[in-house]
Design a protein around this motif. Structure first.
Motif, short mmCIF file in Angstrom:
data_model
loop_
_atom_site.label_atom_id
_atom_site.label_comp_id
_atom_site.label_asym_id
_atom_site.label_seq_id
_atom_site.Cartn_x
_atom_site.Cartn_y
_atom_site.Cartn_z
N LEU A 175 0.83 -1.22 0.00
CA LEU A 175 0.00 0.00 0.00
C LEU A 175 0.86 1.26 0.00
N MET A 176 1.99 1.21 0.70
CA MET A 176 2.90 2.37 0.66
C MET A 176 3.37 2.64 -0.76
N ILE A 177 3.74 1.57 -1.47
CA ILE A 177 4.20 1.72 -2.85
C ILE A 177 3.03 2.19 -3.73
N ALA A 178 1.86 1.58 -3.54
CA ALA A 178 0.69 1.93 -4.36
C ALA A 178 0.30 3.39 -4.16
N GLU A 179 0.38 3.86 -2.92
CA GLU A 179 0.07 5.28 -2.66
C GLU A 179 1.06 6.18 -3.37
N ALA A 180 2.34 5.81 -3.28
CA ALA A 180 3.38 6.63 -3.93
C ALA A 180 3.17 6.64 -5.45
N LEU A 181 2.57 5.59 -5.99
CA LEU A 181 2.31 5.52 -7.43
C LEU A 181 0.94 6.10 -7.79
N ASP A 182 0.29 6.70 -6.79
CA ASP A 182 -1.01 7.35 -7.01
C ASP A 182 -2.11 6.37 -7.42
N LEU A 183 -2.12 5.21 -6.81
CA LEU A 183 -3.14 4.20 -7.13
C LEU A 183 -4.26 4.20 -6.09
N LYS A 184 -4.59 5.35 -5.56
CA LYS A 184 -5.57 5.45 -4.47
C LYS A 184 -6.87 4.66 -4.67
N PRO A 185 -7.49 4.73 -5.86
CA PRO A 185 -8.76 4.01 -6.03
C PRO A 185 -8.62 2.49 -5.88
N GLN A 186 -7.40 1.97 -6.02
CA GLN A 186 -7.22 0.52 -5.96
C GLN A 186 -6.74 0.03 -4.58
N LEU A 187 -6.57 0.97 -3.64
CA LEU A 187 -5.92 0.60 -2.37
C LEU A 187 -6.65 -0.52 -1.63
N ASP A 188 -7.99 -0.46 -1.55
CA ASP A 188 -8.73 -1.48 -0.79
C ASP A 188 -8.54 -2.87 -1.41
N ASP A 189 -8.60 -2.94 -2.74
CA ASP A 189 -8.45 -4.24 -3.41
C ASP A 189 -7.02 -4.77 -3.26
N ILE A 190 -6.04 -3.86 -3.33
CA ILE A 190 -4.64 -4.29 -3.16
C ILE A 190 -4.44 -4.76 -1.71
N ALA A 191 -5.01 -4.04 -0.76
CA ALA A 191 -4.87 -4.42 0.66
C ALA A 191 -5.44 -5.81 0.92
N LEU A 192 -6.63 -6.08 0.42
CA LEU A 192 -7.26 -7.38 0.66
C LEU A 192 -6.50 -8.50 -0.05
N GLY A 193 -6.10 -8.24 -1.31
CA GLY A 193 -5.32 -9.24 -2.04
C GLY A 193 -4.02 -9.56 -1.32
#
Ligand SMILES: [Fe+2]
Ligand SMILES: [Fe+2]
Length: 241
Positions: free
Chosen positions: A93-111
């Protein structure tokens, strides 16, 4: 204590639905503190919002979700496997946030939390074996991605979460498993989690190996350009002190 920790962090983390029954198993804040110290994650990194995203998944409201039983079982199965799952979720999630993937954070977190759920279908003595796995044991372990996929079928997971469970052991040069995918065949969210998985595995305790220092791990992964996405590694590196 939770009140005090929340004040320190400026967070509104409620007692997790998973933390209610006993105090013997590790909790999210404790896990995140240890990870932050172990990886030397910078204080200005987006750790707080990341923890909030994970808390949203582990909260009371999730208890009726079809995937909840898997999270609950994981939490009470093997301590280090649960901690690893949370760590991988935090790093991803830290990497995803830095890459501006905010809308996908919940799905990435659960996966990411469920990425190794297939290991629950493998005998515990193999998952926890302190020595090298024999051929038969390796065969079982290499199937944990497919096992995870079939265990979570019908659980209403998004395509992003499903990809992560199935593809987090793929490698850019096609040497990974289960499908031997290469480069762009592995979607961005799966590439993020495969990096988070290997970073946490290399820097953490396991019954069969000692943890390595984060500087050494980053150096090793930089030398493995053919296997690991260097752009994602460098985003992670930028979040460290
Ligand atoms: Fe795995
Ligand atoms: Fe893993």
């Amino acid at each position: 204590m939770i009140e005090n920790l929340n004040k320190i962090n400026g967070l509104d983390i409620k007692e997790s639905a998973l933390d209610k029954e006993d105090g013997s198993t590790p909790k999210l804040l404790e896990i995140s503190r240890e990870l932050q110290a172990n990886l030397k994650i910078s204080g200005s990194s987006p750790l707080d919002s990341v923890l909030q995203a994970i808390t949203n998944i582990l909260c009371d409201a999730s208890q009726n979700e079809p995937w909840w039983d898997h999270v609950y079982t994981l939490r009470h199965y093997i301590d280090w496997l649960y901690i690893h799952s949370i760590n991988v979720s935090i790093i991803s999630l830290m990497i995803a946030e830095a890459l501006d993937l905010k809308p996908q954070l919940d799905d990435i977190a659960l996966g990411a939390i469920l990425h190794d759920i297939g290991k629950l279908a493998i005998p515990k003595k193999i998952v926890q074996k302190p020595g090298k796995l024999n051929e038969e044991e390796q065969f079982y372990m290499r199937h944990h991605c497919e096992l995870g996929l079939s265990m979570t079928t019908g659980c209403g997971l998004s395509g992003i979460s499903v990809d992560i469970i199935e593809q987090h052991h793929e490698r850019l040069d096609g040497s990974g498993y289960p499908r031997g995918l290469t480069d762009a065949q592995i979607p961005l969210h799966a590439r993020i989690v495969l990096m988070a998985d290997v970073i946490d595995a290399m820097t953490s305790y396991r019954p069969y190996k000692k943890p390595k220092q984060i500087e050494d791990v980053v150096g090793e992964l930089r030398r493995e350009k053919s296997k690991y996405p260097q752009d994602i590694l460098e985003v992670f590196r930028s979040l460290l002190l």
